[in-house]
Design a protein around this motif. Sequence first.
Motif, mmCIF file in Angstrom:
data_model
loop_
_atom_site.group_PDB
_atom_site.id
_atom_site.type_symbol
_atom_site.label_atom_id
_atom_site.label_comp_id
_atom_site.label_asym_id
_atom_site.label_seq_id
_atom_site.Cartn_x
_atom_site.Cartn_y
_atom_site.Cartn_z
ATOM 1 N N VAL A 39 -15.898 -3.223 8.720
ATOM 2 C CA VAL A 39 -15.182 -3.719 10.394
ATOM 3 C C VAL A 39 -13.550 -3.409 9.666
ATOM 4 C CG1 VAL A 39 -14.310 -4.052 12.269
ATOM 5 C CG2 VAL A 39 -16.193 -4.782 11.135
ATOM 6 N N PHE A 40 -12.917 -3.843 9.048
ATOM 7 C CA PHE A 40 -11.606 -4.085 9.105
ATOM 8 C C PHE A 40 -11.215 -2.463 8.014
ATOM 9 C CE2 PHE A 40 -11.653 -7.738 10.975
ATOM 10 C CZ PHE A 40 -10.685 -7.323 11.798
ATOM 11 N N PHE A 41 -11.929 -2.398 6.723
ATOM 12 C CA PHE A 41 -10.765 -1.837 5.891
ATOM 13 C C PHE A 41 -12.255 -0.917 4.735
ATOM 14 C CE2 PHE A 41 -8.457 -1.165 1.930
ATOM 15 C CZ PHE A 41 -7.210 0.195 2.539
ATOM 16 N N ASP A 42 -13.248 0.391 5.516
ATOM 17 C CA ASP A 42 -14.016 0.879 4.991
ATOM 18 C C ASP A 42 -14.071 2.010 4.017
ATOM 19 O OD1 ASP A 42 -16.570 2.777 5.024
ATOM 20 O OD2 ASP A 42 -17.356 1.715 5.831
ATOM 21 N N LEU A 226 -9.778 6.200 14.853
ATOM 22 C CA LEU A 226 -10.231 5.131 15.868
ATOM 23 C C LEU A 226 -11.199 5.883 16.089
ATOM 24 C CD1 LEU A 226 -10.247 1.703 15.579
ATOM 25 C CD2 LEU A 226 -8.944 2.192 17.424
ATOM 26 N N ASN A 227 -11.266 6.774 17.074
ATOM 27 C CA ASN A 227 -11.838 7.361 17.728
ATOM 28 C C ASN A 227 -13.095 7.735 17.321
ATOM 29 O OD1 ASN A 227 -10.318 6.254 19.605
ATOM 30 N ND2 ASN A 227 -9.797 8.137 20.739
ATOM 31 N N THR A 228 -12.611 8.308 16.034
ATOM 32 C CA THR A 228 -13.356 9.384 15.506
ATOM 33 C C THR A 228 -14.058 8.759 15.010
ATOM 34 O OG1 THR A 228 -12.239 10.163 13.718
ATOM 35 C CG2 THR A 228 -12.252 12.031 15.853
ATOM 36 N N GLU A 229 -13.556 7.456 13.815
ATOM 37 C CA GLU A 229 -14.762 6.907 13.296
ATOM 38 C C GLU A 229 -15.437 5.012 13.797
ATOM 39 O OE1 GLU A 229 -15.258 7.844 10.703
ATOM 40 O OE2 GLU A 229 -13.389 9.315 9.625
ATOM 41 N N ASN A 230 -14.912 5.653 14.714
ATOM 42 C CA ASN A 230 -15.313 4.034 15.619
ATOM 43 C C ASN A 230 -15.136 2.563 14.461
ATOM 44 O OD1 ASN A 230 -16.695 2.832 18.246
ATOM 45 N ND2 ASN A 230 -18.098 3.304 17.713
ATOM 46 N N ASN A 231 -14.002 2.560 13.998
ATOM 47 C CA ASN A 231 -14.073 1.770 12.869
ATOM 48 C C ASN A 231 -12.733 1.417 13.094
ATOM 49 O OD1 ASN A 231 -13.240 0.836 10.333
ATOM 50 N ND2 ASN A 231 -15.231 0.868 10.224
ATOM 51 N N LEU A 232 -12.481 0.375 12.600
ATOM 52 C CA LEU A 232 -10.792 0.241 12.252
ATOM 53 C C LEU A 232 -9.693 0.359 11.572
ATOM 54 C CD1 LEU A 232 -10.260 -3.561 14.698
ATOM 55 C CD2 LEU A 232 -9.045 -1.653 15.331
ATOM 56 N N SER A 233 -10.765 0.711 10.719
ATOM 57 C CA SER A 233 -9.896 0.821 8.624
ATOM 58 C C SER A 233 -8.971 1.812 9.082
ATOM 59 C CB SER A 233 -11.111 1.478 8.020
ATOM 60 O OG SER A 233 -11.934 0.599 7.515
ATOM 61 N N PRO A 234 -8.879 2.790 10.242
ATOM 62 C CA PRO A 234 -7.708 3.870 10.040
ATOM 63 C C PRO A 234 -6.557 3.297 10.519
ATOM 64 C CG PRO A 234 -9.514 4.815 10.817
ATOM 65 C CD PRO A 234 -10.598 3.899 10.482
ATOM 66 N N LEU A 235 -6.962 2.027 10.962
ATOM 67 C CA LEU A 235 -5.521 1.709 11.619
ATOM 68 C C LEU A 235 -5.224 0.179 10.761
ATOM 69 C CD1 LEU A 235 -4.099 1.945 14.797
ATOM 70 C CD2 LEU A 235 -5.458 -0.035 15.507
ATOM 71 N N ILE A 236 -5.976 0.539 10.310
ATOM 72 C CA ILE A 236 -5.435 -1.038 9.236
ATOM 73 C C ILE A 236 -3.867 0.115 8.220
ATOM 74 C CG2 ILE A 236 -5.980 -2.359 7.478
ATOM 75 C CD1 ILE A 236 -6.646 -3.548 10.116
ATOM 76 N N LEU A 237 -5.996 1.174 7.410
ATOM 77 C CA LEU A 237 -4.580 1.314 6.740
ATOM 78 C C LEU A 237 -3.489 2.377 7.388
ATOM 79 C CD1 LEU A 237 -4.462 3.361 3.782
ATOM 80 C CD2 LEU A 237 -5.297 5.428 5.546
ATOM 81 N N VAL A 238 -3.250 2.719 8.493
ATOM 82 C CA VAL A 238 -1.899 3.206 8.861
ATOM 83 C C VAL A 238 -0.858 1.930 8.941
ATOM 84 C CG1 VAL A 238 -0.676 3.072 11.296
ATOM 85 C CG2 VAL A 238 -2.643 5.054 10.431
ATOM 86 N N ALA A 239 -1.045 0.641 9.458
ATOM 87 C CA ALA A 239 -0.029 -0.858 8.991
ATOM 88 C C ALA A 239 0.132 -0.385 7.982
ATOM 89 C CB ALA A 239 -1.153 -1.630 9.287
ATOM 90 N N LEU A 240 -0.282 -0.617 6.690
ATOM 91 C CA LEU A 240 0.225 -0.536 6.233
ATOM 92 C C LEU A 240 0.585 0.502 5.097
ATOM 93 C CD1 LEU A 240 -3.615 -1.385 3.324
ATOM 94 C CD2 LEU A 240 -1.853 -2.982 4.031
ATOM 95 N N CYS A 241 0.739 1.485 5.522
ATOM 96 C CA CYS A 241 1.614 2.990 5.460
ATOM 97 C C CYS A 241 3.086 2.419 6.295
ATOM 98 C CB CYS A 241 1.514 4.019 5.815
ATOM 99 S SG CYS A 241 -0.621 4.804 5.536
#
Lengths: 264, 246
Positions: A39-42, A226-241
């Motif tokens: 869910v969070f970090f695929d 988040l929209n294209t992947e339908n998954n939170l991982s991109p947002l978490i990655l962004v948070a890390l950035c």
Amino acid sequence: MAMSPRKRAQVSRYVQYTVLVAVVVALALSADWARLQSVFFDLDIVARQFPDVITVGLKNTVLYSASAFVFGLVLGLVLALMRLSQVGPYRWIATGFIELFRGVPALVVFIAFYFGFPTAFPGYAIPGGTFGIVTIALGLVGAAYMAETIRAGIQAVPKGQMEAARSLGMSQTRAMVSVVIPQAFRIVLPPLTNELILLTKDSSLVYVLGVSLATVELTSFGRQGLNTENNLSPLILVALCYLLITVPLSILVRRMEARAGRAR
Amino acid sequence: MSTSTPAIKVEDVHKYFGDNKVLTGIDLEVAEGKVVCVIGPSGSGKSTLLRCVNLLEQPTSGKIFVEGAEITDPDADVDKLRSRIGMVFQQFNLFPHLSVMDNLTLAQRKVKGRGSDEARTVARKNLEKVGLAERETSYPAHLSGGQQQRIAIARALSMDPDMMLFDEPTSALDPELVGDVLAVMKDLASEGMTMMVVTHEMGFAREVGDDLVFMDGGVVVEQGDPRKVLGDPQHERTKSFLSKVL
């Protein structure tokens, strides 16, 4: 059986450690780690975000916040000097500006600028497109905060510095530029760096402006992912950035404050 | 001497801070090449008087002339006059963000328009004079109070002033550092520098001063040869003050 204070402190510490370990173990065992990761970090999805998350998202976030910071710093210095001016109207204008932009949410400023400016000044465009708008909107908000910080810094420079400079024949302006302002900036470097951290995070407000592929910054990038992947991982990655930018900056602030503390 | 223009002339100067009357009618002259020491209890207005001379404080009324030019004239070029008056403060007021060398060259370059090389040459000469030639790359925070004050004197001298004002230059120093600063001031006096010194150092006033001014309550109570005033004060208030400090 009465325990000595030392013994009691020891027991209390054991209890605290035991509770901590128990909670951590319980969480670790009860959590479905595979599911959490998916869910969070695929990792596959995360991998797909590269290199754009860095070369576009991170780059634009740094660019927006840096240019807004520079613009805000210059404007903030001018406002601080206006606040300290002998000329009443300068003080009133600066105070009004500061109260306005500190009191209004940055989001409102963004929207007002983005949609209001083209309508209010037809035929004029803010140079630099989105980049220009973000620089100005974010810079105006930053300037209001930085003006108050810089003013406090200028007032924190001992009066004797101005007197010594004037006694050597320097004009008020010369003494300000060569003696007072350099010292004021050394005093306010830590709070100004904090302001840069805040601006970095506030640059995420670009999100509401709807940005193109080239002007996308971290938060918008994460939201698109988040929209294209339908998954939170991109947002978490962004948070890390974001942390990649803000954590080193706040370490820097702590170092500067420690050094200033020693110098005193 | 009486026909030549005095270096400093103070005419009926009053200074009020609100209702607080700090100076109430001061008349004073400092002749060229003379050392005038000003003593008095704290709150007597002696520092305020000194600060009026280079207009760090604007007198409420009265006139002050520097080498014949009225510095209290609203049209006076105060910056230019100030560059001819060196000032040394109780708290040194060195610029902490600049090295010793930059402290000494900044005003030379920005006010006198001297080139970098010339300014450095002048600075080195004055650092040597105060005995701190080896300190030009140091920063003020790394110097003792006595050293900072001598640097402050060298900074003022680097403007080639015609006169020097000292505002309790040794009051903020540890006792063992006072001597070095006084020695530098003594050298200056022997070179013929015009000096106005607000001080608590009665020994310096007696030994170096040409004239001693005792102030109390915003007026000059007694004035004259330092050895006479200190040895045989005429006024009750002078006697009472000296009995406490000597």
